[in-house]
Design a protein around this motif. Structure first.
Motif, mmCIF file in Angstrom:
data_model
loop_
_atom_site.group_PDB
_atom_site.id
_atom_site.type_symbol
_atom_site.label_atom_id
_atom_site.label_comp_id
_atom_site.label_asym_id
_atom_site.label_seq_id
_atom_site.Cartn_x
_atom_site.Cartn_y
_atom_site.Cartn_z
ATOM 1 N N THR A 73 39.867 16.788 -23.447
ATOM 2 C CA THR A 73 39.447 15.582 -22.717
ATOM 3 C C THR A 73 39.046 14.477 -23.695
ATOM 4 O O THR A 73 39.419 13.307 -23.525
ATOM 5 C CB THR A 73 38.267 15.917 -21.779
ATOM 6 O OG1 THR A 73 38.683 16.950 -20.907
ATOM 7 C CG2 THR A 73 37.822 14.711 -20.976
ATOM 8 N N SER A 108 37.278 20.728 -23.089
ATOM 9 C CA SER A 108 36.479 19.520 -23.367
ATOM 10 C C SER A 108 37.046 18.768 -24.568
ATOM 11 O O SER A 108 37.133 17.530 -24.561
ATOM 12 C CB SER A 108 35.020 19.891 -23.656
ATOM 13 O OG SER A 108 34.452 20.494 -22.527
ATOM 14 N N GLN A 167 36.397 26.650 -22.088
ATOM 15 C CA GLN A 167 35.763 25.415 -21.595
ATOM 16 C C GLN A 167 35.660 24.383 -22.716
ATOM 17 O O GLN A 167 35.907 23.189 -22.532
ATOM 18 C CB GLN A 167 34.365 25.718 -21.065
ATOM 19 C CG GLN A 167 34.394 26.268 -19.650
ATOM 20 C CD GLN A 167 33.075 26.926 -19.257
ATOM 21 O OE1 GLN A 167 32.139 27.013 -20.059
ATOM 22 N NE2 GLN A 167 33.020 27.416 -18.031
ATOM 23 N N LYS A 168 35.289 24.873 -23.902
ATOM 24 C CA LYS A 168 35.114 23.939 -25.030
ATOM 25 C C LYS A 168 36.462 23.367 -25.477
ATOM 26 O O LYS A 168 36.553 22.194 -25.861
ATOM 27 C CB LYS A 168 34.420 24.652 -26.198
ATOM 28 C CG LYS A 168 32.920 24.846 -25.971
ATOM 29 C CD LYS A 168 32.319 25.706 -27.081
ATOM 30 C CE LYS A 168 30.810 25.749 -27.007
ATOM 31 N NZ LYS A 168 30.186 24.538 -27.535
#
Ligand SMILES: CC(C)(COP(=O)([O-])OP(=O)([O-])OC[C@H]1O[C@@H](n2cnc3c(N)ncnc32)[C@H](O)[C@@H]1OP(=O)([O-])[O-])[C@@H](O)C(=O)NCCC(=O)NCCSC(=O)C[C@@](C)(O)CC(=O)[O-]
Ligand SMILES: NC(=O)C1=CN([C@@H]2O[C@H](COP(=O)(O)OP(=O)(O)OC[C@H]3O[C@@H](n4cnc5c(N)ncnc54)[C@H](OP(=O)(O)O)[C@@H]3O)[C@@H](O)[C@H]2O)C=CC1
Length: 424
Positions: free
Chosen positions: A244, A241, A237-238
């Protein structure tokens, strides 16, 4: 400095180095460095040659690309780059390795016309003579056609303010093709001059090599990303991110992309390729929609982390200095490649591996833990540690509250003092 450097290029190597030594007041030990790294054949490659400038070459391991195991020679001065590439590749190998695609490999060059009063009319004349102009291009470097390559396409782009770009696309086969393409462009520009009664402002290849795109992807079960106290799912997930943020913010995108180019440049140098060309093309492509963004993207659905990179990588396995560089030849053998597409695919996968390792470190322990651990060697050597002193100094530096030059020099002085006391 008062020297007159006129015709410096016509001097012999001995005269040139003597002039530099005298003018910049080099000591005999400093002057001896010119001789130490002197490679006579290199005075034919660049101008005003003084000496060679050595860079370390190492090997990144653990790569599986399109089902094939690959080891990658890299030339870099930066600690932790090769470790990171091998680390990223090791994670991806556990998930089956990288997959790559390359659909086309053409170079593009442009002939720019200026001060046109009717751009559309000029463009129409050029396109009406398209086939003849492509033939002119081929005639300017006939060996390329014999090898199966040659001019493929011509298009025009109205740049506004009376400027017109005529873009020539050429299949350059195994070479990067800059010089070949430039010869073709200059020949086509002459014909266009006759056809349109204009003088071209310039004729030159474009490093925005959008017809030489390469893509590398990988898909990892998130469990492979677990790092210390961080679960694989959280790390995935990190990383997504972080990806992104690199799409949203040019400040972050530049650093994200620097990490990718750590690998790409190192392989470009190791294979005798023009890394400035790859740098400029890759960064231009990262801004293709008007905002500068990360060159790679990472996404997760909670089970899998998917990484993708797409870059223009117009590399060659012949041409330029490649054939006269023994190490570039050796590195093709180590890579197990003989074609430009093979090299471009490995380069894209290397960039993605480099990026994965950097992001995983950044979003977990932070970059300094792994990177600084390896950077400390450079710090100790820069502070004057000898090979014998290095292990002790590294051990002490690991524990030191500050890891800087002054601290390192202090540790070396203390080590030498205590050795003297023991010797007495
Ligand atoms: C440094 C590591 C690899 C340590 O990572 P670690 O967790 O200590 O590694 P490990 O012990 O789990 O080892 C995993 C594999 O990494 C390799 N490896 C592990 N250590 C070495 C070593 N000493 N020398 C050579 N290879 C090494 C080796 O292949 C090893 O497999 P094994 O051989 O054990 O089966 C990790 O922390 C890492 O990948 N960090 C990222 C470092 C990095 O990206 N450096 C580039 C310079 S920083 C920068 O310029 C770019 C940046 C970061 O700003 C980009 C950005 O912001 O996006
Ligand atoms: N903006 C930029 O990026 C620019 C870059 N450059 C520089 O140009 C150089 C690269 O130009 P490039 O044209 O590739 O190099 P070269 O000028 O060396 O041309 C390629 C050479 O490779 C030979 N060759 C042998 N086999 C093949 C094959 N299978 N396919 C293609 N060529 C083959 C060609 O032979 P033959 O002669 O028989 O065709 C030719 O001599 C780099 O040094 C780069 O730094 C130069 C200008 C601008």
């Amino acid at each position: 400095m008062t020297a007159d450097f006129r015709h410096f290029y016509q001097k012999s190597w001995a005269e040139r180095t003597a002039i530099v030594a005298a003018q910049t007041q080099l000591s005999p030990a400093e002057t001896a460095l010119f001789k130490k790294y002197y490679a006579p054949q290199h005075s034919e490659i660049i101008e005003n040659y003084l000496t060679d400038y050595p860079l370390p070459m190492g090997l990144a391991v653990n790569f599986v690309i399109d089902g094939q195991p690959v080891v990658i020679p890299m030339v870099t001065e930066e600690p932790s780059v090769i470790a990171a590439a091998s680390n990223g590749a090791k994670i991806v190998k556990r998930a089956g390795g990288f997959k790559t695609t390359l659909t086309k490999r053409e170079m593009v060059g442009q002939i720019v016309l200026e001060q046109l009063t009717d751009t559309a009319k000029t463009a129409a004349v050029i396109m009406a003579n398209r086939d003849d102009l492509l033939a002119v291009a081929d005639d300017a470097h006939p060996s390329l056609k014999k090898r199966g390559g040659g001019a493929r396409q011509l298009r025009t782009r109205d740049l506004g303010q009376g400027y017109l770009s005529i873009d020539l696309f050429v299949d350059v086969q195994a070479a990067m093709g800059a010089n070949m393409l430039n010869s073709m462009l200059e020949a086509v520009a002459k014909s266009i001059g006759v056809l349109t009664k204009t003088n071209a402002l310039m004729s030159i290849l474009s490093n925005y090599a959008t017809a030489s795109l390469v893509k590398a992807t990988c898909e990892l079960p998130v469990s492979l990303l677990q790092a210390g106290r961080y679960s694989g799912k959280l790390v995935a997930q990190k990383i997504a991110s972080a990806s992104t943020v690199a799409q949203l913010d040019p400040y972050r995108a530049a650093t994200h992309n620097k990490g990718i180019m750590n690998g790409i440049d190192a392989l470009a140098i190791a294979t005798g390729n023009d890394w400035r060309a790859l740098e400029s093309g890759s960064h231009a492509y990262a801004a293709k929609d008007g905002q500068y963004r990360g060159m790679s993207t990472w996404t997760t659905d909670g089970q899998t982390l998917t990484g993708t990179i797409e870059l223009p990588l117009p590399v060659g396995v012949v041409g330029g200095s490649i054939k006269i560089n023994e190490l570039a030849q050796l590195n093709q053998r180590i890579l197990g490649i003989s074609t430009a597409p093979e090299l471009a695919k490995i380069m894209a996968a290397l960039g993605l591996a480099q990026n994965l390792a950097a992001l995983r470190a950044l979003v977990t322990t932070g970059i300094q833990q792994g990177h600084m651990h390896l950077q400390l060697k450079s710090l100790a050597l820069a502070a004057g540690a000898t090979a014998v002193e290095l292990p002790t100094i590294l051990q002490q530096l690991e524990q030191a509250p500050q890891q800087d030059l002054a601290t390192t020099q202090h540790l070396i002085t203390k080590l030498r003092q205590s050795k003297e006391e023991n010797d007495d």
